[in-house]
Design a protein around this motif. Structure first.
Motif, PDB file in Angstrom:
ATOM      1  N   PHE A   1       0.810  -1.205  -0.051  1.00 31.02           N
ATOM      2  CA  PHE A   1       0.046  -0.065  -0.045  1.00 31.02           C
ATOM      3  C   PHE A   1       0.930   1.241   0.001  1.00 31.02           C
ATOM      4  CE2 PHE A   1      -2.049   3.398   2.257  1.00 31.02           C
ATOM      5  CZ  PHE A   1      -3.005   3.672   1.999  1.00 31.02           C
ATOM      6  N   ARG A   2       0.390   2.286  -0.796  1.00 31.09           N
ATOM      7  CA  ARG A   2       1.311   3.568  -0.785  1.00 31.09           C
ATOM      8  C   ARG A   2       0.433   4.641  -0.732  1.00 31.09           C
ATOM      9  NH1 ARG A   2       6.613   2.641  -2.944  1.00 31.09           N
ATOM     10  NH2 ARG A   2       7.239   0.778  -1.723  1.00 31.09           N
ATOM     11  N   ARG A   3       0.816   5.552  -0.030  1.00 32.95           N
ATOM     12  CA  ARG A   3      -0.046   6.934   0.195  1.00 32.95           C
ATOM     13  C   ARG A   3       0.950   8.189   0.143  1.00 32.95           C
ATOM     14  NH1 ARG A   3      -2.283   6.513   5.387  1.00 32.95           N
ATOM     15  NH2 ARG A   3      -4.037   5.623   4.494  1.00 32.95           N
ATOM     16  N   VAL A   4       0.523   9.378  -0.501  1.00 33.14           N
ATOM     17  CA  VAL A   4       1.363  10.469  -0.535  1.00 33.14           C
ATOM     18  C   VAL A   4       0.192  11.652  -0.305  1.00 33.14           C
ATOM     19  CG1 VAL A   4       3.309   9.868  -1.672  1.00 33.14           C
ATOM     20  CG2 VAL A   4       1.526  10.654  -2.820  1.00 33.14           C
ATOM     21  N   TRP A   5       0.566  12.669   0.111  1.00 31.25           N
ATOM     22  CA  TRP A   5       0.030  13.896   0.456  1.00 31.25           C
ATOM     23  C   TRP A   5       0.558  14.985  -0.358  1.00 31.25           C
ATOM     24  CZ3 TRP A   5      -4.823  14.202   2.665  1.00 31.25           C
ATOM     25  CH2 TRP A   5      -5.188  13.177   3.660  1.00 31.25           C
ATOM     26  N   ALA A   6      -0.123  16.001  -0.898  1.00 31.68           N
ATOM     27  CA  ALA A   6       0.352  17.343  -1.270  1.00 31.68           C
ATOM     28  C   ALA A   6      -0.556  18.453  -1.171  1.00 31.68           C
ATOM     29  CB  ALA A   6       0.566  17.273  -2.752  1.00 31.68           C
ATOM     30  N   ALA A   7      -0.010  19.593  -0.695  1.00 32.11           N
ATOM     31  CA  ALA A   7      -0.743  20.605  -0.790  1.00 32.11           C
ATOM     32  C   ALA A   7      -1.384  21.201  -2.147  1.00 32.11           C
ATOM     33  CB  ALA A   7      -0.099  21.865  -0.027  1.00 32.11           C
ATOM     34  N   THR A   8      -2.575  21.745  -1.912  1.00 36.20           N
ATOM     35  CA  THR A   8      -3.504  22.060  -3.019  1.00 36.20           C
ATOM     36  C   THR A   8      -2.670  23.309  -3.528  1.00 36.20           C
ATOM     37  OG1 THR A   8      -5.360  21.109  -2.432  1.00 36.20           O
ATOM     38  CG2 THR A   8      -5.651  22.470  -4.142  1.00 36.20           C
ATOM     39  N   PRO A   9      -2.283  23.103  -4.788  1.00 40.42           N
ATOM     40  CA  PRO A   9      -1.567  24.537  -5.393  1.00 40.42           C
ATOM     41  C   PRO A   9      -2.466  25.598  -5.773  1.00 40.42           C
ATOM     42  CG  PRO A   9      -1.702  23.011  -7.157  1.00 40.42           C
ATOM     43  CD  PRO A   9      -1.966  22.192  -5.993  1.00 40.42           C
ATOM     44  N   PRO A  10      -2.328  26.830  -5.288  1.00 44.79           N
ATOM     45  CA  PRO A  10      -3.003  28.022  -5.494  1.00 44.79           C
ATOM     46  C   PRO A  10      -3.815  27.963  -6.885  1.00 44.79           C
ATOM     47  CG  PRO A  10      -0.876  28.744  -4.957  1.00 44.79           C
ATOM     48  CD  PRO A  10      -0.885  27.527  -4.808  1.00 44.79           C
ATOM     49  N   SER A  11      -2.837  27.737  -7.964  1.00 48.43           N
ATOM     50  CA  SER A  11      -3.347  27.996  -9.330  1.00 48.43           C
ATOM     51  C   SER A  11      -2.390  26.952 -10.231  1.00 48.43           C
ATOM     52  CB  SER A  11      -3.099  29.318  -9.781  1.00 48.43           C
ATOM     53  OG  SER A  11      -1.591  29.675  -9.709  1.00 48.43           O
ATOM     54  N   GLY A  12      -2.785  26.942 -11.437  1.00 48.38           N
ATOM     55  CA  GLY A  12      -1.883  26.140 -12.386  1.00 48.38           C
ATOM     56  C   GLY A  12      -2.428  24.772 -12.494  1.00 48.38           C
ATOM     57  N   ALA A  13      -1.518  24.149 -13.195  1.00 53.48           N
ATOM     58  CA  ALA A  13      -1.714  22.498 -13.624  1.00 53.48           C
ATOM     59  C   ALA A  13      -1.543  21.882 -12.146  1.00 53.48           C
ATOM     60  CB  ALA A  13      -0.717  22.107 -14.578  1.00 53.48           C
ATOM     61  N   VAL A  14      -2.177  20.665 -11.826  1.00 48.51           N
ATOM     62  CA  VAL A  14      -1.939  20.082 -10.807  1.00 48.51           C
ATOM     63  C   VAL A  14      -1.213  18.704 -11.295  1.00 48.51           C
ATOM     64  CG1 VAL A  14      -2.885  18.853  -8.822  1.00 48.51           C
ATOM     65  CG2 VAL A  14      -3.882  20.984  -9.662  1.00 48.51           C
ATOM     66  N   THR A  15       0.015  18.257 -10.860  1.00 50.90           N
ATOM     67  CA  THR A  15       0.686  16.984 -11.174  1.00 50.90           C
ATOM     68  C   THR A  15       0.854  16.504  -9.953  1.00 50.90           C
ATOM     69  OG1 THR A  15       0.887  17.575 -13.366  1.00 50.90           O
ATOM     70  CG2 THR A  15       1.986  15.560 -12.724  1.00 50.90           C
ATOM     71  N   LEU A  16       0.550  15.225  -9.349  1.00 48.75           N
ATOM     72  CA  LEU A  16       1.012  14.652  -8.315  1.00 48.75           C
ATOM     73  C   LEU A  16       1.904  13.437  -8.612  1.00 48.75           C
ATOM     74  CD1 LEU A  16      -2.335  14.499  -6.387  1.00 48.75           C
ATOM     75  CD2 LEU A  16      -0.449  15.977  -6.102  1.00 48.75           C
ATOM     76  N   CYS A  17       2.826  12.903  -7.824  1.00 51.34           N
ATOM     77  CA  CYS A  17       3.677  11.680  -8.020  1.00 51.34           C
ATOM     78  C   CYS A  17       3.565  10.857  -6.860  1.00 51.34           C
ATOM     79  CB  CYS A  17       5.020  12.347  -8.260  1.00 51.34           C
ATOM     80  SG  CYS A  17       6.005  10.946  -8.868  1.00 51.34           S
ATOM     81  N   ILE A  18       3.449   9.312  -7.291  1.00 54.67           N
ATOM     82  CA  ILE A  18       3.462   8.623  -6.346  1.00 54.67           C
ATOM     83  C   ILE A  18       4.328   7.252  -6.927  1.00 54.67           C
ATOM     84  CG2 ILE A  18       1.397   7.190  -7.031  1.00 54.67           C
ATOM     85  CD1 ILE A  18       0.739   6.859  -3.942  1.00 54.67           C
ATOM     86  N   ARG A  19       5.201   6.576  -5.895  1.00 59.00           N
ATOM     87  CA  ARG A  19       5.947   5.231  -6.364  1.00 59.00           C
ATOM     88  C   ARG A  19       5.203   4.197  -5.942  1.00 59.00           C
ATOM     89  NH1 ARG A  19      11.336   5.376  -7.436  1.00 59.00           N
ATOM     90  NH2 ARG A  19      12.380   7.455  -7.184  1.00 59.00           N
TER      91      ARG A  19
END
Length: 174
Positions: free
Chosen positions: A81-99
């Motif tokens: 199982f894997r989990r990652v968190w990220a702050a929501t950016p104020p603007s622009g494209a949103v790209t998250l990454c998980i291994r």
């Protein structure tokens, strides 16, 4: 080493970083894309309701029995199982990454925790999967979340869905 120290070291060494805004930050349970092992999965997120709170990605074994199961139970049973968190950016494209723990079939869940309380609020928060199928009122099926992650990693797109009245969850733009 903190993310800022890693970025500073990379900048001083003159190395280029891949363009991926809002990369997920280290989760105390399981690493992130900056460290750790396993193929990287970049997740482009579309259709956010707003830019509040934070976002989460989770990877589950790609079967109905384990999909959306409590992570403590999965770990107790020795399942990946894997989990990652990220702050929501104020603007622009949103790209998250998980291994991913390894290449292969996985089930990916995206959530937009708008109030930042780390508990899914059915009335407020959003969720998304790699399938473009509307979630509606039923519990999501593993087939909606299944993703194949190659050995060299990959990229997928997820459209966020929010509660839309009696019809249940759906994207904001339909």
């Amino acid at each position: 080493m903190t993310s800022l120290k890693i970025l500073a070291a990379v900048a001083l060494a003159g190395l280029a970083l891949p363009a991926a805004p809002a990369l997920a930050q280290r989760d105390p349970v399981d690493g992130s894309c900056a460290t750790g092992t396993g193929p990287r999965l970049y997740v482009n997120v579309l259709g956010l309701k707003d830019r509040t709170g934070r976002m989460k990605l989770e990877l589950y074994p790609a079967n109905e029995a384990d999909f959306l199961k409590d992570d403590r139970d999965l770990k107790k049973e020795g399942k990946p199982f894997r989990r990652v968190w990220a702050a929501t950016p104020p603007s622009g494209a949103v790209t998250l990454c998980i291994r991913a723990p390894s290449a292969g079939q996985w089930a990916l869940l995206f959530t937009h925790d708008r109030d930042g309380k780390n508990k899914f609020n059915f009335w407020q928060d959003g969720a998304g999967f790699t399938s473009s199928q509307r979630l509606g009122r039923s519990r999501p099926k593993v087939g909606q979340a299944r993703v194949n992650i190659p050995e060299n990693g990959g990229t997928v797109t997820v459209r966020a869905q929010y509660l839309r009245g009696l019809g249940g969850f759906g994207p904001l733009d339909d």
